[in-house]
Design an enzyme around this catalytic site. Structure first.
Site, PDB file in Angstrom:
ATOM      1  N   ARG A   1       7.257   6.862   2.687  1.00 37.57           N
ATOM      2  CA  ARG A   1       6.214   7.845   2.980  1.00 37.57           C
ATOM      3  C   ARG A   1       5.076   7.219   3.792  1.00 37.57           C
ATOM      4  NH1 ARG A   1       4.565   8.943  -1.712  1.00 37.57           N
ATOM      5  NH2 ARG A   1       2.449   8.113  -1.665  1.00 37.57           N
TER       6      ARG A   1
ATOM      7  N   ALA B   1       0.877  -1.182   0.000  1.00 31.18           N
ATOM      8  CA  ALA B   1       0.000   0.000   0.000  1.00 31.18           C
ATOM      9  C   ALA B   1       0.900   1.213   0.000  1.00 31.18           C
ATOM     10  CB  ALA B   1      -0.919  -0.001   1.218  1.00 31.18           C
ATOM     11  N   HIS B   2       0.859   1.970  -1.094  1.00 28.23           N
ATOM     12  CA  HIS B   2       1.761   3.109  -1.209  1.00 28.23           C
ATOM     13  C   HIS B   2       1.138   4.312  -1.914  1.00 28.23           C
ATOM     14  CE1 HIS B   2       2.071   1.472  -5.265  1.00 28.23           C
ATOM     15  NE2 HIS B   2       2.534   2.652  -5.643  1.00 28.23           N
ATOM     16  N   ARG B   3      -0.001   4.146  -2.559  1.00 32.26           N
ATOM     17  CA  ARG B   3      -0.549   5.234  -3.373  1.00 32.26           C
ATOM     18  C   ARG B   3      -1.003   6.394  -2.481  1.00 32.26           C
ATOM     19  NH1 ARG B   3      -1.254   2.991  -8.616  1.00 32.26           N
ATOM     20  NH2 ARG B   3      -2.134   4.959  -9.328  1.00 32.26           N
TER      21      ARG B   3
ATOM     22  N   ASP C   1      -2.410  -1.902  -3.744  1.00 28.99           N
ATOM     23  CA  ASP C   1      -2.984  -0.779  -4.480  1.00 28.99           C
ATOM     24  C   ASP C   1      -2.131  -0.448  -5.702  1.00 28.99           C
ATOM     25  OD1 ASP C   1      -0.802   0.478  -3.322  1.00 28.99           O
ATOM     26  OD2 ASP C   1      -1.969   1.891  -2.118  1.00 28.99           O
TER      27      ASP C   1
END
Length: 359
Positions: free
Chosen positions: A244, A207-209, A284
């Site tokens: 992030r 999950a990074h978006r 994602d």
């Protein structure tokens, strides 16, 4: 017709992976080429290390653009790419996908009237709030040659008024990349032993978006749903976490479920082994949707839209959003899939077809 001189513009992990078969094909066929790395991913662990792992030569140019707003990043890339193109004088510029690097390469090439090829053309999520959707549309409409991964992608391009003679359905270079690198990954990677994982006995999460990890409610929904499913099924979730996303965990004061194990970002070969060995992948990422489909690993996509509908059509993937309840329902359905679907992304010859078109 003069011999082609190709400039590849890339800047992120997916671009490196998906363009690696093309770079290898140019090297094998002795086609003059140069690789321009924008530095969009400015962490050593997220980009340049992939060249070593995939046994590719180091980039010829590294613009080291680094972080910034989308506008700042793209503007700096355009300036740097334009300077390289002025020095190198390529006949063709190749960009891939939907990143800021792809958009910057497309703009720089079009301003020089250099032939532009867009690999993975025609993908559409129909969600214009995604920066990637705008990037891919603009790159498509600037390109002279559009290399569509599927017939549906080609149909969408024609529906937008792009001439059919500019479009070639090649399949997706990710099929080439997976087939070329899976044996290498199996031979080199010890990731399962390092994390004490048994094949088909763990789940993998990415999950990074921005729309997910920059939103505390969506991020919490993903972690809660995935964590609860893992608890109910008594399995561990491995989550290689983007820097992030890790920062946002602390900023939003989000707790990690006991069943979710955070690890640092991984190289492609290690990640490929994890994808092929996991019982279920929750993601994602557009690229991961493709890779799991090819590897016959069930996938659950925690987004509201996808530009890879073929993965859903063949039964390899399900789109569930970020609510914990829908993640649980989707995971219950997908975890029992046996991977018997057909691969909709081609036969692994996309790179050779694209190089043939350049010649």
């Amino acid at each position: 017709m003069p011999a082609p001189r190709v400039a590849f513009v890339l800047g992120t992990r997916p671009e490196i992976i998906k363009l690696s078969p093309l770079i290898r094909a140019c090297h094998r066929r002795e086609i003059q080429h140069t690789v321009v790395h924008t530095g969009q991913h400015y962490s050593e662990s997220l980009d340049t290390v992939f060249f070593d792992q995939l046994e590719l030569p180091a980039p010829d140019h590294n613009l080291a653009v680094g972080s910034g707003t989308h506008s700042e990043q793209t503007a700096e890339m355009i300036l740097g790419i334009a300077e390289v193109l002025s020095d190198e004088q390529p006949t063709d510029v190749i960009v891939q996908g939907d990143t800021n690097s792809a958009l910057a390469g497309a703009i720089a090439a079009s301003k020089r009237n250099t032939a532009l090829g867009h690999v993975e053309a025609g993908l559409r999520s129909f969600d214009r709030e995604m920066p990637e959707e705008i990037n891919r549309i603009l790159a498509d409409h600037a390109a002279d040659s559009l290399f569509a991964p599927t017939g549906e992608a080609a149909r969408l391009l024609e529906a937008e008024g792009i001439d059919a003679d500019r479009i070639t359905v090649t399949g997706n270079t990710i099929v080439d990349a997976v087939s070329q690198n899976l044996e290498l990954a199996t031979r080199k990677s010890t990731i399962l032993e390092e994390y004490d994982l048994e094949p088909a006995e763990f789940y993998l999460l990415t999950a990074h978006r921005e729309e997910n990890v920059d939103d505390p409610d969506r991020f919490a929904g993903i972690l809660g749903g995935v964590g609860e499913f893992a608890r109910r099924t008594d399995r561990t979730v491995l989550y290689p976490i983007h820097p992030r996303a890790r920062e946002n965990l602390a900023a939003f004061d989000l707790s990690i479920p006991p069943s979710v194990r955070l690890v640092d970002p991984l190289g492609f070969l290690d990640f490929l082994v994890l994808e092929s060995s996991a019982r279920l992948v929750i993601t994602d990422s557009g690229g991961v949707q493709e890779e799991t489909c090819i590897l016959q690993t069930p996938c659950l996509t925690v987004r509201d839209t996808t530009e890879r509908p073929e993965t859903i059509d063949v039964g390899a993937n399900r789109l569930v959003g970020t609510e914990s309840s829908t993640i649980l329902a989707g995971a219950d359905e997908m975890v029992s899939r046996d991977g018997s679907w057909s691969n909709p992304f081609g036969d692994g010859t996309a790179a050779e077809q694209i190089v043939d078109s350049l010649l």
